[in-house]
Design a protein around this motif. Structure first.
Motif, short mmCIF file in Angstrom:
data_model
loop_
_atom_site.label_atom_id
_atom_site.label_comp_id
_atom_site.label_asym_id
_atom_site.label_seq_id
_atom_site.Cartn_x
_atom_site.Cartn_y
_atom_site.Cartn_z
N HIS A 197 24.99 40.86 41.76
CA HIS A 197 26.15 40.89 40.88
C HIS A 197 27.28 40.13 41.58
N THR A 198 28.00 39.32 40.81
CA THR A 198 29.01 38.46 41.42
C THR A 198 30.38 38.68 40.81
N LEU A 199 31.36 38.92 41.70
CA LEU A 199 32.76 39.01 41.33
C LEU A 199 33.39 37.65 41.55
N TRP A 200 33.88 37.04 40.50
CA TRP A 200 34.56 35.75 40.59
C TRP A 200 36.06 35.98 40.40
N PHE A 201 36.77 36.15 41.50
CA PHE A 201 38.22 36.28 41.43
C PHE A 201 38.83 34.90 41.17
#
Length: 292
Positions: free
Chosen positions: A144-148
């Motif tokens: 799972h990837t958090l793209w801030f």
């Protein structure tokens, strides 16, 4: 035709079932974090605000990922925040650096098995170390990837695109997405914002939004829980999905709906509540003036 579950069944369904209709890529642009902090008894100019807000952010991301989102784009800074004055502005970039890529944040990502990336550091030298730390210490591409994304100026996203064209030597969308993000990400089919229903360039990461269904929360900050997310996913997957190739029977019952379609309803109208905007239910609702 696919059988539509009842909302009650969907709210109680296992997370794996909800994940079957969840968007692979979702854009979340929260707002009102300081408003929420005040309601929680926390001074929005304090270090406690930064610590509390980071914990709220992680809990929020966990809800989205648990229910099937793979790529979560999360807005963490807009141009107007940089235009402010006072201690909040003085501490803002340090808080972002620590909040998204400090030791506590990195430990959270490892514990949950997430990746995290920070977009916008090319426009903000103060955030480049944070972006580098996220690249160094994260999981593989299947996580799972958090793209801030932090956008310092109104034209920043256009500058990102121009730089991507230069690096890729291409104008093809797939090549530009690869240059911008380092991988090909499924288009975002859901956008969740806060407060006033607006869409501006700094809230939409370049080349990510597909045909995105839009929702605007009225609870400030990261105060979105699993029940609210499930309701949004249900509406998006089952209630808004009305297109059909054969529309021959679509208008047969329209006369019976005349009263509904002739209502003067306008989504987006609101009223002033103190220093803030709040939506009206429809055009005829009282209270369109200032409420002190």
């Amino acid at each position: 035709m696919t059988q539509i579950p009842s909302l009650e069944d969907f709210l109680a369904a296992p997370a794996e079932q909800v994940a079957g209709v969840a968007p692979a890529t979702l854009i979340f642009a929260p707002g009102g974090t300081r408003r929420r902090a005040v309601l929680a008894g926390i001074a929005p100019q304090s270090e406690d605000y930064a610590r509390w807000s980071r914990e709220q952010m992680v809990a929020c991301a966990r809800c989205f990922f648990t229910l099937g989102v793979r790529h979560l784009f999360m807005s963490i800074m807009r141009p107007r925040q940089l235009a402010e004055v006072g201690r909040y502005r003085e501490r803002l970039l340090d808080w972002i650096d620590w909040g998204v890529a400090g030791p506590e944040a990195l430990a959270d990502y490892r514990r949950h098995g997430w990746r995290a990336r920070l977009l916008g550091a090319t426009s903000l030298p103060e955030l480049r170390p944070a972006a580098d730390r996220l690249l160094e210490g994260s999981c593989g591409p299947d996580a799972h990837t958090l793209w801030f994304y932090a956008v310092p100026e109104a034209e920043s996203t256009n500058e990102w695109l121009i730089e991507a064209m230069r690096r890729s030597r291409s104008h093809r969308p797939e090549q530009l997405r690869l240059a911008l993000y380092g991988e090909l990400i499924p288009p975002a089919t859901l956008y969740i914002g806060f407060g006033k229903p607006i869409l501006v360039p700094d809230l939409l990461p370049p080349l990510i939004a597909g045909e995105a269904q839009c929702y605007w929360l009225q609870r400030p900050g990261y105060q979105i829980d699993e029940a609210i997310i499930r309701r949004i996913f249900y509406d998006c997957a089952y209630l808004r999905s009305t297109w059909s190739q054969d529309k021959s029977a679509r208008y047969h019952n329209l006369e019976a709906q005349r009263t509904l379609w002739e209502q003067p309803a306008v989504l987006g109208l609101g009223r002033r509540v103190g220093a803030f905007w709040y939506p009206q239910a429809h055009l005829g609702e009282e209270g369109s003036g200032n409420v002190v």
